[in-house]
Design a protein around this motif. Sequence first.
Motif, PDB file in Angstrom:
ATOM      1  N   ARG A 196     -14.691   0.187 -22.448  1.00 20.91           N
ATOM      2  CA  ARG A 196     -13.445   0.411 -21.716  1.00 20.91           C
ATOM      3  C   ARG A 196     -12.259   0.735 -22.620  1.00 20.91           C
ATOM      4  NH1 ARG A 196     -13.650  -2.562 -16.132  1.00 20.91           N
ATOM      5  NH2 ARG A 196     -11.869  -1.200 -15.968  1.00 20.91           N
ATOM      6  N   GLY A 197     -12.459   1.599 -23.602  1.00 21.81           N
ATOM      7  CA  GLY A 197     -11.375   2.025 -24.473  1.00 21.81           C
ATOM      8  C   GLY A 197     -11.123   1.125 -25.673  1.00 21.81           C
ATOM      9  N   TRP A 198     -11.995   0.184 -25.932  1.00 26.36           N
ATOM     10  CA  TRP A 198     -11.869  -0.704 -27.080  1.00 26.36           C
ATOM     11  C   TRP A 198     -13.119  -0.586 -27.936  1.00 26.36           C
ATOM     12  CZ3 TRP A 198      -7.781  -4.083 -28.188  1.00 26.36           C
ATOM     13  CH2 TRP A 198      -6.774  -4.131 -27.212  1.00 26.36           C
ATOM     14  N   ILE A 199     -12.951  -0.713 -29.242  1.00 30.49           N
ATOM     15  CA  ILE A 199     -14.066  -0.780 -30.176  1.00 30.49           C
ATOM     16  C   ILE A 199     -14.233  -2.258 -30.512  1.00 30.49           C
ATOM     17  CG2 ILE A 199     -14.991  -0.061 -32.405  1.00 30.49           C
ATOM     18  CD1 ILE A 199     -14.494   2.236 -30.367  1.00 30.49           C
ATOM     19  N   VAL A 200     -15.406  -2.790 -30.283  1.00 30.77           N
ATOM     20  CA  VAL A 200     -15.686  -4.208 -30.469  1.00 30.77           C
ATOM     21  C   VAL A 200     -16.661  -4.381 -31.629  1.00 30.77           C
ATOM     22  CG1 VAL A 200     -16.648  -6.273 -29.395  1.00 30.77           C
ATOM     23  CG2 VAL A 200     -15.328  -4.661 -28.016  1.00 30.77           C
ATOM     24  N   SER A 201     -16.350  -5.313 -32.527  1.00 30.15           N
ATOM     25  CA  SER A 201     -17.264  -5.695 -33.602  1.00 30.15           C
ATOM     26  C   SER A 201     -17.520  -7.185 -33.485  1.00 30.15           C
ATOM     27  CB  SER A 201     -16.672  -5.390 -34.977  1.00 30.15           C
ATOM     28  OG  SER A 201     -16.565  -4.013 -35.164  1.00 30.15           O
ATOM     29  N   CYS A 202     -18.787  -7.546 -33.350  1.00 28.08           N
ATOM     30  CA  CYS A 202     -19.185  -8.944 -33.266  1.00 28.08           C
ATOM     31  C   CYS A 202     -19.983  -9.286 -34.513  1.00 28.08           C
ATOM     32  CB  CYS A 202     -20.063  -9.193 -32.041  1.00 28.08           C
ATOM     33  SG  CYS A 202     -19.290  -8.788 -30.470  1.00 28.08           S
ATOM     34  N   GLY A 203     -19.611 -10.349 -35.156  1.00 27.47           N
ATOM     35  CA  GLY A 203     -20.345 -10.857 -36.302  1.00 27.47           C
ATOM     36  C   GLY A 203     -20.589 -12.335 -36.091  1.00 27.47           C
ATOM     37  N   THR A 204     -21.127 -12.994 -37.084  1.00 26.63           N
ATOM     38  CA  THR A 204     -21.346 -14.433 -36.987  1.00 26.63           C
ATOM     39  C   THR A 204     -20.849 -15.119 -38.243  1.00 26.63           C
ATOM     40  OG1 THR A 204     -23.571 -14.279 -37.902  1.00 26.63           O
ATOM     41  CG2 THR A 204     -23.369 -14.183 -35.497  1.00 26.63           C
ATOM     42  N   GLN A 205     -20.569 -16.384 -38.106  1.00 29.15           N
ATOM     43  CA  GLN A 205     -20.169 -17.223 -39.228  1.00 29.15           C
ATOM     44  C   GLN A 205     -21.130 -18.406 -39.254  1.00 29.15           C
ATOM     45  OE1 GLN A 205     -16.485 -19.314 -38.626  1.00 29.15           O
ATOM     46  NE2 GLN A 205     -16.090 -19.437 -40.805  1.00 29.15           N
ATOM     47  N   ARG A 206     -21.745 -18.633 -40.388  1.00 27.90           N
ATOM     48  CA  ARG A 206     -22.656 -19.770 -40.515  1.00 27.90           C
ATOM     49  C   ARG A 206     -21.830 -21.029 -40.720  1.00 27.90           C
ATOM     50  NH1 ARG A 206     -28.403 -19.666 -43.111  1.00 27.90           N
ATOM     51  NH2 ARG A 206     -28.991 -21.780 -42.564  1.00 27.90           N
ATOM     52  N   ILE A 207     -22.146 -22.054 -39.940  1.00 30.23           N
ATOM     53  CA  ILE A 207     -21.420 -23.315 -40.043  1.00 30.23           C
ATOM     54  C   ILE A 207     -22.412 -24.440 -40.324  1.00 30.23           C
ATOM     55  CG2 ILE A 207     -19.486 -22.560 -38.634  1.00 30.23           C
ATOM     56  CD1 ILE A 207     -20.712 -23.925 -36.248  1.00 30.23           C
ATOM     57  N   ASP A 208     -21.941 -25.661 -40.341  1.00 31.30           N
ATOM     58  CA  ASP A 208     -22.758 -26.829 -40.689  1.00 31.30           C
ATOM     59  C   ASP A 208     -24.104 -26.864 -39.982  1.00 31.30           C
ATOM     60  OD1 ASP A 208     -20.706 -27.716 -42.295  1.00 31.30           O
ATOM     61  OD2 ASP A 208     -19.827 -28.971 -40.740  1.00 31.30           O
ATOM     62  N   GLY A 209     -25.114 -27.300 -40.716  1.00 29.64           N
ATOM     63  CA  GLY A 209     -26.427 -27.512 -40.132  1.00 29.64           C
ATOM     64  C   GLY A 209     -27.191 -26.245 -39.792  1.00 29.64           C
ATOM     65  N   GLY A 210     -26.809 -25.111 -40.347  1.00 29.74           N
ATOM     66  CA  GLY A 210     -27.518 -23.872 -40.072  1.00 29.74           C
ATOM     67  C   GLY A 210     -27.201 -23.271 -38.726  1.00 29.74           C
ATOM     68  N   LEU A 211     -26.116 -23.687 -38.110  1.00 35.87           N
ATOM     69  CA  LEU A 211     -25.698 -23.126 -36.829  1.00 35.87           C
ATOM     70  C   LEU A 211     -24.802 -21.917 -37.066  1.00 35.87           C
ATOM     71  CD1 LEU A 211     -24.885 -26.446 -34.944  1.00 35.87           C
ATOM     72  CD2 LEU A 211     -26.973 -25.077 -34.799  1.00 35.87           C
ATOM     73  N   TYR A 212     -24.613 -21.125 -36.022  1.00 35.28           N
ATOM     74  CA  TYR A 212     -23.802 -19.914 -36.113  1.00 35.28           C
ATOM     75  C   TYR A 212     -22.714 -19.917 -35.052  1.00 35.28           C
ATOM     76  CZ  TYR A 212     -27.498 -18.111 -39.079  1.00 35.28           C
ATOM     77  OH  TYR A 212     -28.402 -17.939 -40.087  1.00 35.28           O
ATOM     78  N   ARG A 213     -21.582 -19.345 -35.414  1.00 35.59           N
ATOM     79  CA  ARG A 213     -20.440 -19.187 -34.515  1.00 35.59           C
ATOM     80  C   ARG A 213     -20.153 -17.690 -34.396  1.00 35.59           C
ATOM     81  NH1 ARG A 213     -15.862 -21.959 -37.165  1.00 35.59           N
ATOM     82  NH2 ARG A 213     -16.896 -23.779 -36.331  1.00 35.59           N
ATOM     83  N   PRO A 214     -19.900 -17.183 -33.175  1.00 32.07           N
ATOM     84  CA  PRO A 214     -19.545 -15.770 -33.052  1.00 32.07           C
ATOM     85  C   PRO A 214     -18.146 -15.503 -33.599  1.00 32.07           C
ATOM     86  CG  PRO A 214     -19.548 -16.825 -30.892  1.00 32.07           C
ATOM     87  CD  PRO A 214     -19.986 -17.853 -31.884  1.00 32.07           C
ATOM     88  N   VAL A 215     -17.978 -14.344 -34.208  1.00 26.84           N
ATOM     89  CA  VAL A 215     -16.686 -13.884 -34.699  1.00 26.84           C
ATOM     90  C   VAL A 215     -16.496 -12.494 -34.101  1.00 26.84           C
ATOM     91  CG1 VAL A 215     -15.306 -13.325 -36.737  1.00 26.84           C
ATOM     92  CG2 VAL A 215     -16.998 -15.163 -36.849  1.00 26.84           C
ATOM     93  N   VAL A 216     -15.433 -12.329 -33.305  1.00 22.15           N
ATOM     94  CA  VAL A 216     -15.272 -11.107 -32.520  1.00 22.15           C
ATOM     95  C   VAL A 216     -13.932 -10.448 -32.819  1.00 22.15           C
ATOM     96  CG1 VAL A 216     -15.263 -10.138 -30.192  1.00 22.15           C
ATOM     97  CG2 VAL A 216     -16.667 -12.156 -30.689  1.00 22.15           C
ATOM     98  N   PHE A 217     -13.982  -9.137 -33.065  1.00 24.80           N
ATOM     99  CA  PHE A 217     -12.797  -8.324 -33.315  1.00 24.80           C
ATOM    100  C   PHE A 217     -12.758  -7.191 -32.305  1.00 24.80           C
ATOM    101  CE2 PHE A 217     -14.374 -10.057 -37.270  1.00 24.80           C
ATOM    102  CZ  PHE A 217     -13.252 -10.649 -37.805  1.00 24.80           C
ATOM    103  N   CYS A 218     -11.591  -6.933 -31.733  1.00 31.60           N
ATOM    104  CA  CYS A 218     -11.415  -5.828 -30.789  1.00 31.60           C
ATOM    105  C   CYS A 218     -10.314  -4.919 -31.314  1.00 31.60           C
ATOM    106  CB  CYS A 218     -11.051  -6.346 -29.406  1.00 31.60           C
ATOM    107  SG  CYS A 218     -12.350  -7.327 -28.640  1.00 31.60           S
TER     108      CYS A 218
END
Length: 98
Positions: free
Chosen positions: A27-49
Amino acid sequence: MTASIPGSPGTPDSSDVVDRLLTFAYRGWIVSCGTQRIDGGLYRPVVFCRPDEPGEKDARLPVDTDNAAYASEAEALRHGEQQAMRWVHDRTGGQGEF
């Protein structure tokens, strides 16, 4: 020429973002989704628009849940994609289309 988003993947202060990225246009936006590794081998989404057209500001989306940790990178990316689509949808007035 496109301007980079401060803190976005590929900029000097994005060292906490894993190399794998999901990039798409919505819808007219360029989206980049990445991840960040956090404690215990878990991942958090990191989103840029980034707007495809001038007039809107670039955005790094905040964490959208209290417990935003996922067991796999793929799961975090999937959540980031959904978060970005909701965020863009809310800003483009797409009521009833999501």
